[in-house]
Write a protein that holds these residues in place. Structure first.
Motif, PDB file in Angstrom:
ATOM      1  N   ILE A  43       0.675  -1.011   0.045  1.00 30.38           N
ATOM      2  CA  ILE A  43       0.101   0.055   0.048  1.00 30.38           C
ATOM      3  C   ILE A  43       0.924   1.405   0.099  1.00 30.38           C
ATOM      4  CG2 ILE A  43      -1.721   1.365   1.416  1.00 30.38           C
ATOM      5  CD1 ILE A  43      -2.959  -1.366   2.277  1.00 30.38           C
ATOM      6  N   ALA A  44       1.973   1.060   0.924  1.00 27.52           N
ATOM      7  CA  ALA A  44       3.058   2.337   0.929  1.00 27.52           C
ATOM      8  C   ALA A  44       3.425   2.678  -0.646  1.00 27.52           C
ATOM      9  CB  ALA A  44       3.944   2.168   1.807  1.00 27.52           C
ATOM     10  N   SER A  45       3.797   1.677  -1.246  1.00 25.18           N
ATOM     11  CA  SER A  45       4.518   1.758  -2.547  1.00 25.18           C
ATOM     12  C   SER A  45       3.432   2.262  -3.562  1.00 25.18           C
ATOM     13  CB  SER A  45       5.077   0.272  -3.066  1.00 25.18           C
ATOM     14  OG  SER A  45       6.037  -0.066  -2.385  1.00 25.18           O
ATOM     15  N   MET A  46       2.184   1.598  -3.347  1.00 25.51           N
ATOM     16  CA  MET A  46       1.094   2.541  -4.347  1.00 25.51           C
ATOM     17  C   MET A  46       0.948   3.882  -4.014  1.00 25.51           C
ATOM     18  SD  MET A  46      -1.350  -0.584  -3.643  1.00 25.51           S
ATOM     19  CE  MET A  46      -2.782   0.155  -4.532  1.00 25.51           C
ATOM     20  N   GLN A  47       1.217   4.414  -2.970  1.00 28.61           N
ATOM     21  CA  GLN A  47       0.835   5.958  -2.488  1.00 28.61           C
ATOM     22  C   GLN A  47       2.310   6.606  -2.354  1.00 28.61           C
ATOM     23  OE1 GLN A  47      -1.133   5.316   1.268  1.00 28.61           O
ATOM     24  NE2 GLN A  47      -3.225   4.592   0.373  1.00 28.61           N
ATOM     25  N   LEU A  48       3.409   6.082  -2.897  1.00 31.49           N
ATOM     26  CA  LEU A  48       4.828   6.589  -3.099  1.00 31.49           C
ATOM     27  C   LEU A  48       5.066   7.085  -1.565  1.00 31.49           C
ATOM     28  CD1 LEU A  48       4.176   8.819  -5.883  1.00 31.49           C
ATOM     29  CD2 LEU A  48       5.249   6.526  -6.044  1.00 31.49           C
ATOM     30  N   ARG A  49       4.944   6.145  -0.557  1.00 33.96           N
ATOM     31  CA  ARG A  49       5.524   6.226   0.775  1.00 33.96           C
ATOM     32  C   ARG A  49       6.516   5.230   1.030  1.00 33.96           C
ATOM     33  NH1 ARG A  49       2.233   4.720   4.358  1.00 33.96           N
ATOM     34  NH2 ARG A  49       0.661   4.122   3.182  1.00 33.96           N
ATOM     35  N   LYS A  50       7.123   4.982   2.136  1.00 34.70           N
ATOM     36  CA  LYS A  50       8.308   4.241   2.477  1.00 34.70           C
ATOM     37  C   LYS A  50       7.489   2.928   3.309  1.00 34.70           C
ATOM     38  CE  LYS A  50      12.499   6.544   2.842  1.00 34.70           C
ATOM     39  NZ  LYS A  50      13.537   6.879   3.605  1.00 34.70           N
ATOM     40  N   GLY A  51       6.339   3.262   3.971  1.00 35.85           N
ATOM     41  CA  GLY A  51       5.762   2.069   4.914  1.00 35.85           C
ATOM     42  C   GLY A  51       6.529   1.912   5.971  1.00 35.85           C
ATOM     43  N   PRO A  52       6.572   0.723   6.729  1.00 40.72           N
ATOM     44  CA  PRO A  52       7.225   0.487   7.963  1.00 40.72           C
ATOM     45  C   PRO A  52       8.696   0.572   7.752  1.00 40.72           C
ATOM     46  CG  PRO A  52       5.294  -0.889   7.996  1.00 40.72           C
ATOM     47  CD  PRO A  52       5.269  -0.128   6.451  1.00 40.72           C
ATOM     48  N   ASN A  53       9.234   1.330   8.366  1.00 38.90           N
ATOM     49  CA  ASN A  53      10.702   1.175   8.050  1.00 38.90           C
ATOM     50  C   ASN A  53      11.686   1.611   9.181  1.00 38.90           C
ATOM     51  OD1 ASN A  53      10.104   3.826   8.191  1.00 38.90           O
ATOM     52  ND2 ASN A  53      11.156   4.418   6.389  1.00 38.90           N
ATOM     53  N   VAL A  54      10.953   1.741  10.463  1.00 37.82           N
ATOM     54  CA  VAL A  54      11.829   2.315  11.764  1.00 37.82           C
ATOM     55  C   VAL A  54      12.031   1.175  12.516  1.00 37.82           C
ATOM     56  CG1 VAL A  54      11.933   3.925  13.570  1.00 37.82           C
ATOM     57  CG2 VAL A  54      10.722   4.666  11.512  1.00 37.82           C
ATOM     58  N   VAL A  55      11.329   0.360  13.026  1.00 34.57           N
ATOM     59  CA  VAL A  55      11.320  -0.839  13.794  1.00 34.57           C
ATOM     60  C   VAL A  55      12.031  -1.904  13.213  1.00 34.57           C
ATOM     61  CG1 VAL A  55      10.363  -2.174  15.769  1.00 34.57           C
ATOM     62  CG2 VAL A  55       9.468  -0.077  15.193  1.00 34.57           C
ATOM     63  N   GLY A  56      13.624  -2.107  13.540  1.00 36.80           N
ATOM     64  CA  GLY A  56      14.228  -3.257  12.926  1.00 36.80           C
ATOM     65  C   GLY A  56      14.578  -3.148  11.652  1.00 36.80           C
ATOM     66  N   PRO A  57      15.391  -3.835  11.083  1.00 33.61           N
ATOM     67  CA  PRO A  57      15.909  -3.638   9.608  1.00 33.61           C
ATOM     68  C   PRO A  57      14.895  -3.680   8.613  1.00 33.61           C
ATOM     69  CG  PRO A  57      16.683  -6.023  10.487  1.00 33.61           C
ATOM     70  CD  PRO A  57      16.173  -4.946  11.584  1.00 33.61           C
ATOM     71  N   PHE A  58      14.835  -2.828   7.937  1.00 36.69           N
ATOM     72  CA  PHE A  58      13.752  -2.603   6.886  1.00 36.69           C
ATOM     73  C   PHE A  58      11.950  -2.628   7.722  1.00 36.69           C
ATOM     74  CE2 PHE A  58      17.081  -5.035   4.695  1.00 36.69           C
ATOM     75  CZ  PHE A  58      17.554  -4.041   4.017  1.00 36.69           C
ATOM     76  N   GLY A  59      12.326  -2.213   8.801  1.00 34.22           N
ATOM     77  CA  GLY A  59      10.783  -2.367   9.678  1.00 34.22           C
ATOM     78  C   GLY A  59       9.992  -3.633   9.877  1.00 34.22           C
ATOM     79  N   LEU A  60      11.186  -4.912   9.671  1.00 35.24           N
ATOM     80  CA  LEU A  60      10.623  -6.130  10.045  1.00 35.24           C
ATOM     81  C   LEU A  60      10.210  -6.391  11.470  1.00 35.24           C
ATOM     82  CD1 LEU A  60      13.482  -8.031   7.757  1.00 35.24           C
ATOM     83  CD2 LEU A  60      10.914  -7.701   7.452  1.00 35.24           C
ATOM     84  N   LEU A  61      10.521  -5.648  12.374  1.00 31.37           N
ATOM     85  CA  LEU A  61      10.066  -5.827  13.638  1.00 31.37           C
ATOM     86  C   LEU A  61       8.632  -5.239  13.866  1.00 31.37           C
ATOM     87  CD1 LEU A  61      13.246  -5.948  15.663  1.00 31.37           C
ATOM     88  CD2 LEU A  61      12.212  -7.964  14.542  1.00 31.37           C
ATOM     89  N   GLN A  62       8.149  -4.404  12.831  1.00 34.67           N
ATOM     90  CA  GLN A  62       7.053  -3.617  13.296  1.00 34.67           C
ATOM     91  C   GLN A  62       5.819  -4.343  13.783  1.00 34.67           C
ATOM     92  OE1 GLN A  62       7.100  -0.172  12.700  1.00 34.67           O
ATOM     93  NE2 GLN A  62       5.229  -0.290  13.896  1.00 34.67           N
ATOM     94  N   PRO A  63       5.479  -5.480  12.972  1.00 39.78           N
ATOM     95  CA  PRO A  63       4.407  -6.255  13.706  1.00 39.78           C
ATOM     96  C   PRO A  63       4.497  -6.789  15.139  1.00 39.78           C
ATOM     97  CG  PRO A  63       5.086  -7.154  11.426  1.00 39.78           C
ATOM     98  CD  PRO A  63       6.136  -6.046  11.804  1.00 39.78           C
ATOM     99  N   LEU A  64       5.730  -6.973  15.468  1.00 39.03           N
ATOM    100  CA  LEU A  64       6.034  -7.429  16.944  1.00 39.03           C
ATOM    101  C   LEU A  64       5.705  -6.015  17.635  1.00 39.03           C
ATOM    102  CD1 LEU A  64       9.271  -9.609  16.636  1.00 39.03           C
ATOM    103  CD2 LEU A  64       6.625 -10.234  16.490  1.00 39.03           C
ATOM    104  N   ALA A  65       6.037  -4.827  17.283  1.00 41.62           N
ATOM    105  CA  ALA A  65       5.896  -3.710  18.153  1.00 41.62           C
ATOM    106  C   ALA A  65       4.291  -3.648  18.257  1.00 41.62           C
ATOM    107  CB  ALA A  65       6.743  -2.574  17.452  1.00 41.62           C
TER     108      ALA A  65
END
Length: 272
Positions: A43-65
């Motif tokens: 969805i972020a790519s469709m809207q020209l955004r980065k999406g989850p990218n802060v928690v963990g490398p590439f935002g991979l820990l975002q679901p856990l957070a």
């Protein structure tokens, strides 16, 4: 009864069944968590955004957070709500999304309950899912939630009819309600090829059944503010969220079993 006999007769089979259940549920919950991550990235790519990218490398820990945040948040109960049904609705939705996996075959002989009426079992579980939606909308004592529940229930019931007719065509080709038998019947050719129109209808109906775009009208974020679970927060909301995404994976599994050869595809690939 001696302890060894009790152990072999009751405790050991129970422990094996519990281990099999956890072997299904734990990977399923992990898949649900990261399905949300990948969906947010798309969805972020469709809207020209980065999406989850802060928690963990590439935002991979975002679901856990996100899971930890929802777990420690306070559960808010509306003052006019029926508190028992309000709490039961998300639990019912989540439990039904898990127990449907009991009849899905993962490989030859790898199925929790290889019953001869597996398709009827899935029909029964999917039809019970409507009750969780109606309970959530009514128990919230909110017009927005109730209207969203009615719309969502109407859509779920409507597209279950089309899914039922499509599955009947598969059953006529196989002559069995057993999901393992349906997979075995596709050793020579996947049903998606001779039953291509039915495959397309099933795919579209699965999108509608799981409230995916363009059939996300029940959530109605512009006018109904998330639909039937608008009054839910913290873990009660998370249970609806987990149940919805588990149902998405379940419908994907049903599509693979009914039309794409199930685990036969992997077996054929390994032999080649």
């Amino acid at each position: 009864m001696e302890f060894s006999e009790f152990l072999n007769t009751y405790l050991l089979p129970t422990a094996i069944i519990v281990a099999q259940i956890f072997a299904i549920i734990v990977p399923l919950l992990v898949a649900v968590a990261y399905l949300t991550y990948f969906e947010r990235k798309v969805i972020a790519s469709m809207q020209l955004r980065k999406g989850p990218n802060v928690v963990g490398p590439f935002g991979l820990l975002q679901p856990l957070a996100d899971g930890a945040k929802l777990f420690i948040k306070e559960t808010i109960l509306p003052s006019g709500a029926n508190k028992i049904l309000f709490a039961m609705a998300p639990m019912l939705t989540f439990i039904l999304s898990l127990i449907a996996w009991a009849v899905i075959p993962f490989d030859a002989g790898m199925v929790l309950a290889d019953i001869n009426v597996g398709i009827l079992y899935l029909f029964a579980i999917s039809s019970l899912g409507v009750y969780g939606v109606i309970m959530a909308g009514w128990a919230s004592n909110s017009k927005y939630a109730f209207l969203g529940a009615l719309r969502s229930a109407a859509q779920m019931v409507s597209y279950e009819v089309s899914i039922g007719f499509v599955i009947i065509t598969v059953l006529l080709c196989v002559g069995s309600l057993n999901l393992s038998a349906i997979v075995e019947a596709q050793k020579t050719i996947w049903f998606a090829i001779p039953l291509l129109p039915m495959f397309v209808i099933f795919f579209v109906s699965a999108l509608a059944e799981t409230n995916r775009a363009p059939f996300d009208l029940p959530e109605g974020e512009s006018e109904l503010v998330a639909g039937y679970f608008v009054e839910y927060s913290s873990m009660t909301f998370a249970l609806f969220f987990l149940g919805e995404y588990a149902n998405m994976i379940l419908m994907s599994g049903m599509t693979a079993v009914l039309f794409l050869g199930g685990m036969v595809a992997a077996d054929r690939h390994s032999t080649v």
